[in-house]
Design an enzyme around this catalytic site. Structure first.
Site, mmCIF file in Angstrom:
data_model
loop_
_atom_site.group_PDB
_atom_site.id
_atom_site.type_symbol
_atom_site.label_atom_id
_atom_site.label_comp_id
_atom_site.label_asym_id
_atom_site.label_seq_id
_atom_site.Cartn_x
_atom_site.Cartn_y
_atom_site.Cartn_z
ATOM 1 N N ASP A 38 31.046 16.009 27.780
ATOM 2 C CA ASP A 38 32.024 16.380 26.750
ATOM 3 C C ASP A 38 31.539 16.015 25.355
ATOM 4 O O ASP A 38 31.754 16.752 24.394
ATOM 5 C CB ASP A 38 33.378 15.699 27.012
ATOM 6 C CG ASP A 38 34.051 16.281 28.246
ATOM 7 O OD1 ASP A 38 33.616 17.364 28.692
ATOM 8 O OD2 ASP A 38 34.990 15.645 28.759
ATOM 9 N N LYS A 116 30.986 37.519 53.521
ATOM 10 C CA LYS A 116 31.732 38.496 52.721
ATOM 11 C C LYS A 116 32.788 37.704 51.946
ATOM 12 O O LYS A 116 33.819 37.312 52.502
ATOM 13 C CB LYS A 116 32.374 39.551 53.622
ATOM 14 C CG LYS A 116 33.045 40.659 52.833
ATOM 15 C CD LYS A 116 33.461 41.793 53.746
ATOM 16 C CE LYS A 116 34.013 42.976 52.989
ATOM 17 N NZ LYS A 116 34.984 42.679 51.955
ATOM 18 N N LYS A 313 34.636 42.573 59.586
ATOM 19 C CA LYS A 313 35.752 41.745 59.105
ATOM 20 C C LYS A 313 36.281 40.875 60.240
ATOM 21 O O LYS A 313 36.435 41.340 61.376
ATOM 22 C CB LYS A 313 36.881 42.648 58.588
ATOM 23 C CG LYS A 313 36.418 43.577 57.468
ATOM 24 C CD LYS A 313 36.967 43.154 56.142
ATOM 25 C CE LYS A 313 38.273 43.842 55.890
ATOM 26 N NZ LYS A 313 38.795 43.567 54.564
#
Ligand code: IVH
Length: 682
Positions: A38, A116, A313
């Site tokens: 930061d 996937k 799938k």
């Protein structure tokens, strides 16, 4: 510090911050603490402000966002984004393998199996190592450039380190929201009474489309890359190119396998079907690709998808809880949805207690009874659905389910329209979820765009009795709103949380309300929320009839002359306008200063050649009829709906009905063609 020193320091910090970003977000192996990171970032931000001439579009300071995109620019894909053939069946996969082998006789074939990723497809374009475009899939031909938002995703390199990448290339991948971020976001939303996202994919997609990139930067999105495209690829195979892209700094997951037989492929599939809950993000299957580009080329593609790849799938996961009871939810349109309350079961990594039952027909078809053991399945949605009753476990005396007859929110008798599956509560203006729904629609982005009044705030205003309809929004004042509050129970911790309207909130709300008075009439018409009057119809009505008074007094025949307006829409409008209360609502909105007349919204004045001339446009043209009408307005002319003796021209395209021509001839209105019209405006 001299300019030269500043430039050097900016370059150094940019390099360091990019390196640490990659170590943290891609390699998960940070070398410095968040605090140190930061500090470097703050220093760079500071220097870039002081020496803006050295601020680079590839700077890591872009990651925190700040750019606001009102409307995303549509961009044509250089390489169209095709989709993949999908299957759930092992037989289909065997067929795929056989087809590939048949088309490549005698050749050795190497497949690459990949995960996937279940998110939103994106194309990242790099020119000389700088990220220049980030385009969504859209229709595959063209998509939206969401670059400002994508730059906030820490794992995506904005500027590549020196390397052997092509000067011009694209990376394709999937933007995902890790499950932990998704759960955090939904908890945050629920805590302030907003509706959460249904699943991480929807959350990723919703986040990517936000206008304010600073908001996107807080959403914890990630991007997993799976495809490299360029006219100068380093290798002639997929796997090797992806591995190379990983070296350039892209997050290409290592979970890939080279397979040479269908058995190897099944092994990969089964391992990941069992192990997918352990990934930080959702996957919905496995993608199998032929590795060699030469072979890919020989295999070619169908109109929609390549023949060298297929997606397998995973089947949805199932569990068998018991049905305890059914509750009913009333949506914004008044539709009543039955929800099953279940004994808690573990399903795909989360505890499931409720499932959707959709509508009365589904309940009847399942013939489900209280106490039954049911099979629930989790597909893409976070709310699972009941797919069947396990009759072997049914015990005697289970009570069958009778759909409710009255609204659980307001007690009104429910109605069901012919041909529709859902039961509705007809009490549009007196039923709490419907009122809140209407108000939420009214303030939404494409309507009045009062984003300072997000969902949670509407709820608080409603519960405090300050708004009962959309016109009440314009009666709100600082005195009424300051200090009102609502208590919520945090679902996770069970602790009470209070959301209170403070000075700043109230100020933002009032500013947003004031700004909405400039929203064009067509959007106001859409915002009112008349059933079937969507964005397009509202815009056609506004352009055609021009004022709210003309719309109120239009007959059904007149309404039907408006493009896109058919019987169903005309009837819905007429019956809505026939209600006194609705006309009063319009009057109140008008009195509050909302636009009730069509202005020159979105029309740039090009010339005044057609000043004072009215046109009726009919038939088919070389461009859309709307574009023709827009041209008329751009040149100062006016579009009218039907031919009268006052009409100046009938602009006739192909296939115009003979009645129009007859009427024009009878009233002495000149009929002109598209060519003649174009000559007129030069
Ligand atoms: S390759 C021409 N690989 O699945 C080949 N797609 O219809 C292009 N997807 O929305 C796709 N993971 O975004 C490929 N490892 C992967 C993928 C993947 C997810 C998505 C893709 C598209 C859909 C395919």
């Amino acid at each position: 510090m001299t300019a030269e020193q500043a430039q050097q320091r900016i370059e150094f910090l940019t390099g360091e911050l990019n390196r640490h970003n990659h170590l943290y977000y891609v390699d998960s192996a940070p070398e410095i603490s968040d605090r140190e990171f930061d500090l470097l970032m703050e220093e760079l931000q500071h220097l870039e402000q002081q020496f803006p001439q050295f601020a680079d579009s590839g700077s890591p300071t872009n990651r925190v966002g700040g750019e606001v995109t009102r409307e995303f620019r549509q961009v044509k894909h250089r390489y169209p984004m095709m989709s993949l053939a999908n299957t759930y069946s092992e037989d289909d996969l065997r067929d795929f393998d056989e087809r590939v082998r048949k088309l490549l006789p005698g050749e050795e074939i190497e497949y690459i199996c990949e995960l996937k990723y279940d998110g939103v497809a994106i194309t990242l374009a790099y020119l000389n190592g700088i990220l220049t475009q980030a385009i969504t899939r859209g229709d595959g031909e063209k998509g939206d450039d969401v670059l400002a938002n994508v730059k906030t995703i820490r794992s995506i390199p904005i500027k590549l380190k020196q390397g052997d990448f092509p000067a011009d290339f694209e990376m394709r991948g999937e933007i995902v929201m890790p499950r932990s971020e998704f759960e955090r976001l939904n908890r945050e939303k629920e805590n302030v009474g907003e509706q959460g996202f249904a699943n991480p994919r929807n959350a990723a997609s919703g986040s990517l489309k936000m206008q304010d990139s600073a908001e996107v930067s807080k959403r914890g999105l990630d991007c997993l890359l799976y495809y490299l495209l360029s006219d100068e690829l380093p290798y002639s195979s997929h796997y090797e190119n992806l591995s190379k892209a990983r070296e350039w700094g892209f997050k290409v997951p290592n979970y890939m396998a080279k397979c040479s037989s269908i058995e190897d492929i099944f092994e990969f599939i089964n391992a990941w079907d069992a192990g997918r809950d352990e990934l930080p993000y959702d996957i919905d299957g496995i993608v199998i690709k032929v590795n060699s580009y030469a072979q890919q080329q020989k295999l070619g593609a169908t109109a929609k998808s390549p023949r060298w790849a297929i997606a397998y799938k995973f089947k949805a996961k199932q569990a068998s809880p018991k049905l305890l009871s059914i509750s009913y939810q009333v949506g914004r349109t008044g539709a009543v949805t039955p929800v099953a309350n279940l004994t808690p079961v573990l399903l795909a990594g989360t505890v499931v207690k409720r499932a959707s039952l959709h509508n009365a027909d589904v309940i009847a078809k399942l013939d489900v009874r209280i106490g039954d053991t049911v099979i629930v399945e989790k597909g893409g949605e976070i709310i699972p659905k009941i797919i069947e009753v396990d009759l072997s476990k049914r015990s005697e005396g289970g009570q069958s389910v009778a759909f409710i007859t009255h609204c659980p929110e307001c007690g009104t008798a429910l109605v069901r329209q012919e041909g529709e599956a859902a039961w509705y509560c007809p009490n549009e203006s007196g039923c709490a979820p419907q009122i809140k729904g209407k108000i939420e629609h009214f303030i939404s982005r494409k309507a009045m765009n009062i984003d300072s009044l997000g969902e949670g705030k509407v709820e608080i205003l409603f519960d405090n009795g300050l708004i009962r309809n959309v016109a009440d929004i314009y009666m709100l004042s600082k005195e009424k709103m300051l200090g009102i509050e609502k208590k919520y129970e945090d679902e996770e911790t069970g602790k009470e949380r209070v959301v209170r309207f403070r000075e700043k909130t109230v100020e933002n709300i009032l500013n947003g309300i004031e700004a909405s008075k400039n929203i064009p009439f067509s959007q106001v018409l859409f915002a009112i929320g008349i059933r079937y009057v969507g964005e397009t119809v509202a815009s056609r009505l506004a352009r055609h009839l021009r004022t709210i008074d003309a719309i109120i007094s239009a007959t059904k025949e007149e309404l039907l002359t408006v493009e896109e307006v058919g019987e169903k829409i005309a009837e819905s409008l007429l019956s809505w306008l026939a209600v006194d209360e609705n006309r009063l609502l319009i009057q109140r909105l008008r009195d509050s200063g909302l636009k009730m007349e069509y202005g020159d919204e979105g029309v740039k004045q090009v010339s005044n050649t057609l000043e004072g001339k009215s046109f009726v446009v009919s038939g088919v043209f070389s461009i859309s009829r709307d574009d023709i009408k827009k041209m008329i307005e751009e040149h100062g002319g006016r579009n009218v709906g039907s031919i009268s003796s006052k009409t100046d021209y009938l602009l006739a395209g192909d296939n115009m009905g003979p009645e129009k021509r007859k009427k024009a001839t009878k009233l002495n209105v000149p009929v002109i063609s598209e060519d003649e019209f174009r000559q007129m405006i030069g």
